[in-house]
Design an enzyme around this catalytic site. Structure first.
Site: not given
Ligand code: R5P
Length: 320
Positions: A36, A38, A94, A168, A191
């Site tokens: 189920d 659990e 995140r 990024d 990015k």
């Molecule tokens: C973003 O802020 C993180 O540093 C990673 O760049 C991100 O989580 C990567 O996510 P994904 O593999 O889904 O592109």
């Protein structure tokens, strides 16, 4: 009494490494899933007076959350004098703000949930972006261990002509640190994310990038699309096939094949999440962080002896 590390399933390799570093005992904690949905959690029955740490990396966190709570409370009922959580990968970081009206700020709620269950907390490079530090989230002693030194050593040994790339602006913090430690140049890409699987990246103008081997470094590869897109853009720009390094190998769904088929020369991860790409261990750094929490933050000898339980009593979880 020797402290005991209880390992959730799929954390056994790191548990053995960590317990070895700390000279702790190590035992598995078992989970049985009923039809189920659990879960039954079973711990070693005699924890009387013992210092206990539960090791559970939080890839796919939702099915782990309740068993974690059951494990922490049961350890205390079975006599543990204190129960800490070692979560080398901390999920939900995140979701650190309300991006649209009505959304949960899950990072805070999840940290509160863990704070209620545990006496101390150790993790590796949580995704701290809009939340400045772990202390801003956790109301228990918490340590943030950095993978940068181990990653820098790996790059210095394995990729002599590395040019390190962050995908990024958020990655600038750890990419700059790794590059400085490894003595390598670094660049940061731009990015734009349009959806879970839709990412666009722009490369910087850099002659060093075209001469060296690009090493794309990110904290998390989840869908893998950030890494895959970086690899595609680099190859299109005439760079060598990049090496991809990720701290937390979440690799959801087809993430790993997507990065490989984009043309990555290699995919390497740390062992915060057990995965076939693990080649960099964070066990020594994590052990040092745990020792620091044990002996300094909690003002106890590193071997951990039964305590009065005052830290827990303040929060109403006393053992007496
Ligand atoms: C973003 O802020 C993180 O540093 C990673 O760049 C991100 O989580 C990567 O996510 P994904 O593999 O889904 O592109």
């Amino acid at each position: 009494m020797t402290p005991l590390m209880l390992s959730f399933p799929r954390n056994e390799i790191l548990a053995a490494r960590l317990a070895g570093q700390l000279a702790w005992e190590c035992a598995p904690l078992t989970l049985h899933r009923f039809p189920d949905g659990e879960t039954l959690v079973t711990l070693p029955p005699d924890l009387n007076g013992r210092e206990v740490a539960i090791l559970c990396s939080m890839r796919d966190p939702d099915p782990l959350a309740l068993p974690l709570r059951f494990a922490a409370d049961t350890a205390r009922e079975l006599g543990a004098c204190r129960v800490g959580l070692i979560a080398p990968y901390l999920a939900y970081m995140r979701q650190d703000r309300r991006f649209a009206p009505g959304q949960a700020i899950s990072a805070r709620i999840f940290a509160d949930f863990l704070t209620e269950a545990f006496d101390w907390f150790a993790t590796v490079d949580p995704h701290l972006h809009r939340i400045p530090s772990l202390d801003a989230l956790f109301r228990i002693p918490a340590v943030n261990v950095h993978a940068a030194p181990a990653i820098a050593d790996w790059i210095a040994e394995n990729v002599p002509d590395a040019v390190i790339l962050g995908p990024d602006s958020e990655s600038q913090q750890w990419v700059a640190d790794v590059a400085r430690r490894a003595g390598k140049p670094y660049e940061v890409l731009r990015k734009t994310r349009r959806g879970d699987y839709e990412v666009e990246l722009t490369l910087p103008e850099s002659s060093a990038l075209r001469r060296g081997t690009p090493v794309v470094l990110d904290d998390i590869a989840s869908s893998g699309r950030t890494m895959a897109r970086a690899v595609i853009r680099l190859i299109e720009a005439g760079c060598k096939a990049p090496v991809c390094i990720v701290i937390h190998a979440v690799f959801a769904g087809d993430a790993e094949p997507a990065i490989r088929s984009a043309g990555a020369a290699d995919i390497v991860s740390t062992d915060t999440i057990e995965h076939a790409t693990n080649r960099i261990t964070i066990a020594p750094a994590l052990a040092a962080g745990v020792e620091k929490l044990q002996s300094a933050a909690l003002d106890l000898p590193a071997t951990g002896s039964p305590i009065s339980g005052s830290a827990r009593n303040e929060k109403g979880h006393g053992t007496t």
